[in-house]
Structure formats: C-alpha cells, structure tokens
Design a protein around this motif. Structure first.
Motif, PDB file in Angstrom:
ATOM      1  N   VAL A  43       0.871  -1.176   0.000  1.00  0.00           N
ATOM      2  CA  VAL A  43       0.000   0.000   0.000  1.00  0.00           C
ATOM      3  C   VAL A  43       0.909   1.228   0.000  1.00  0.00           C
ATOM      4  O   VAL A  43       1.474   1.602   1.028  1.00  0.00           O
ATOM      5  N   GLU A  44       1.059   1.838  -1.144  1.00  0.00           N
ATOM      6  CA  GLU A  44       2.012   2.929  -1.332  1.00  0.00           C
ATOM      7  C   GLU A  44       1.491   3.875  -2.402  1.00  0.00           C
ATOM      8  O   GLU A  44       1.182   3.440  -3.513  1.00  0.00           O
ATOM      9  N   LEU A  55       7.542   3.907  -6.753  1.00  0.00           N
ATOM     10  CA  LEU A  55       8.055   3.075  -5.668  1.00  0.00           C
ATOM     11  C   LEU A  55       7.228   1.802  -5.528  1.00  0.00           C
ATOM     12  O   LEU A  55       7.781   0.706  -5.321  1.00  0.00           O
ATOM     13  N   ALA A  56       5.908   1.923  -5.649  1.00  0.00           N
ATOM     14  CA  ALA A  56       5.041   0.745  -5.536  1.00  0.00           C
ATOM     15  C   ALA A  56       5.370  -0.276  -6.617  1.00  0.00           C
ATOM     16  O   ALA A  56       5.433  -1.485  -6.342  1.00  0.00           O
ATOM     17  N   ARG A  57       5.578   0.180  -7.855  1.00  0.00           N
ATOM     18  CA  ARG A  57       5.931  -0.739  -8.945  1.00  0.00           C
ATOM     19  C   ARG A  57       7.273  -1.398  -8.692  1.00  0.00           C
ATOM     20  O   ARG A  57       7.448  -2.602  -8.937  1.00  0.00           O
ATOM     21  N   TYR A  58       8.228  -0.618  -8.199  1.00  0.00           N
ATOM     22  CA  TYR A  58       9.563  -1.157  -7.895  1.00  0.00           C
ATOM     23  C   TYR A  58       9.478  -2.237  -6.822  1.00  0.00           C
ATOM     24  O   TYR A  58      10.078  -3.308  -6.955  1.00  0.00           O
ATOM     25  N   ASP A  62       0.026  -7.884  -4.444  1.00  0.00           N
ATOM     26  CA  ASP A  62      -1.008  -6.981  -4.921  1.00  0.00           C
ATOM     27  C   ASP A  62      -0.628  -5.567  -4.494  1.00  0.00           C
ATOM     28  O   ASP A  62       0.138  -5.385  -3.543  1.00  0.00           O
ATOM     29  N   VAL A  63      -1.181  -4.571  -5.185  1.00  0.00           N
ATOM     30  CA  VAL A  63      -0.799  -3.178  -4.929  1.00  0.00           C
ATOM     31  C   VAL A  63      -2.043  -2.312  -4.769  1.00  0.00           C
ATOM     32  O   VAL A  63      -3.030  -2.476  -5.501  1.00  0.00           O
ATOM     33  N   LEU A  69       2.710  -1.111   4.488  1.00  0.00           N
ATOM     34  CA  LEU A  69       1.747  -0.015   4.603  1.00  0.00           C
ATOM     35  C   LEU A  69       2.446   1.325   4.764  1.00  0.00           C
ATOM     36  O   LEU A  69       3.080   1.590   5.797  1.00  0.00           O
ATOM     37  N   ASP A  70       2.332   2.179   3.751  1.00  0.00           N
ATOM     38  CA  ASP A  70       2.822   3.551   3.869  1.00  0.00           C
ATOM     39  C   ASP A  70       1.907   4.293   4.837  1.00  0.00           C
ATOM     40  O   ASP A  70       0.681   4.203   4.757  1.00  0.00           O
ATOM     41  N   ARG A  71       2.494   5.027   5.750  1.00  0.00           N
ATOM     42  CA  ARG A  71       1.670   5.672   6.774  1.00  0.00           C
ATOM     43  C   ARG A  71       0.907   6.873   6.226  1.00  0.00           C
ATOM     44  O   ARG A  71      -0.257   7.089   6.568  1.00  0.00           O
ATOM     45  N   ASP A  72       1.527   7.651   5.369  1.00  0.00           N
ATOM     46  CA  ASP A  72       0.916   8.894   4.887  1.00  0.00           C
ATOM     47  C   ASP A  72       0.216   8.640   3.561  1.00  0.00           C
ATOM     48  O   ASP A  72       0.746   8.900   2.486  1.00  0.00           O
TER      49      ASP A  72
END
Length: 222
Positions: free
Chosen positions: A6-7, A12-15, A28-29, A50-53
């Motif tokens: 979760v980003e 960055l999520a794809r990387y 999963d994204v 999990l990205d916080r922000d």
C-alpha cells in the motif's frame, strides 16, 4: 507468501512489487487507503507493507482496522518521517515492524520474510521431503544433493506443497498464494507450472495430482 503493498508513490510501488515478485512472493498493490481496505476485505494476506501517509483513509486508520479485524496479516509500516515519536505511534497502533524511507530493499525483504514466518505456524528454516530440500533464505532447491534451478512460480509452488506437509493444496490456493489478484481462475498456469516443476525435479515423481481436488506430495519412500 502473499503481500499487499500500500504505497501512493506509484513508481516506488511498482519497484517494490516487481522486486518482491522476483523473490517468489505474490504481490497486490493499492495506492490509497480506501483501495487497500477493499482488497483486505476480499483477499487474505500474510504481510501488508503499509505507507503511513496515504491519501483517502490514512495509513494509521488502515492499520487500526487490520488489527481490529483480527486476521493473520502482519503490518510493516513505511514512513518518510524518521522521528522516534512517529515510530512509536505506528507500533502502538499495532504495526508489527517499522521501516523509514529511504530504506534498503534487502532489509525490507528480510523484514517481510521474518513477518511472514510469524503469520504462519513455525516451520524449519529448510523445508524437506524425501531427498528434496528447499532453502527459502537462499532460494535454492536441491534433490539428492543436486541443485535444481527453478523459476519464481515453480519455486513458490514447491514451497507451498512442502509447507503443506503432504496435505492437499488446491489450484485455487496456489493461485492465491503464488500468483496474485490478476490471476485468471480458469487459467492453466498452475497445471503448466506443475508440469515444468515435475520435469525439473525428475524421477521418481514426488507430486500427486488429485483431479478436481488439487496437488500433494507423494508419501516419502520407505
């Protein structure tokens, strides 16, 4: 191991997704909190990165709901904030681990693997069946002492069968844990992967097919 990333930073999520899939993880994204919560309702995950922000539902609230639901998913929280107070807040929300940005990818993988082990019953560091050994940390498989090179999907399928300890693993379960949410439930990907895996492992075959039910390891040789 099935992971939800979760980003909101899509690059960055794809990387992360690509790198983790290369480690034979099913990924999963989601790019916002609302989408993450929807995925958590419909699918089961071993670990949530999990990205916080986050936009929409804040990462803190996503973490609270994961914990409140009482599922097995472990939470690795990411943040660009390095303040000790922020780390403490995240852990007190119920996160299992915390990693500040920027981070080293290998450290992220190591932390995910550790959390994945905690989400499942304890198992030995090297999985064995008869003369087959699978080392998750080294990503190596051997049979009778001979290294067997496997693709990511072949490695994931064999790991799932070894972890089941002789119990039947259905095609649906393999699609869920080794592939991802985009896998077609009517695909023959599992059957073809199983065919290649059997060929690489060689004779005698160690994988039984139960038509309409799934797959399991053969009984060990006496």
């Amino acid at each position: 191991m099935r992971v939800l990333v979760v980003e909101d930073e899509q690059t960055l999520a794809r990387y992360l997704a690509q790198g983790l899939r290369e480690r034979a993880m099913s990924v999963d994204v989601a790019h916002d909190g609302d989408t993450a919560l929807d995925k958590l309702i419909t699918d089961c995950y071993d670990v949530v990165v999990l990205d916080r922000d986050l936009p929409g539902v804040h990462g803190d609230e996503v973490c609270r709901r994961i914990i409140a639901d009482g599922g097995r998913a472990r939470v690795l929280m990411l943040t660009a904030m390095a303040d000790v107070g922020d780390r403490v807040t995240g852990l007190r929300l119920g996160a299992d681990d915390y990693l500040g940005k920027p981070f080293d990818f290998e450290e992220l993988v190591a932390r995910l693997e550790a959390l994945g082990r905690r989400s499942q019953p304890a198992r030995p560091p090297v999985l064995r069946h008869d003369d087959i050994a699978l080392d998750p940390a080294q990503r190596q498989v051997s049979r009778a002492g001979r290294l067997v090179p496997l693709s990511n999907k072949e490695f994931g399928v064999l790991a799932a069968l070894l972890a089941a300890g002789g119990a039947v693993v259905s095609t649906e379960e393999l699609l869920r844990t080794v592939w991802d949410e985009h896998a077609d439930p009517f695909t023959n990907a599992v059957r073809m992967t199983m065919h290649r895996l059997r060929a690489k492992l060689g004779e005698p075959s160690v994988i039984d097919t139960l038509p309409g039910v799934g797959y399991r390891l053969t009984a060990p040789a006496c």
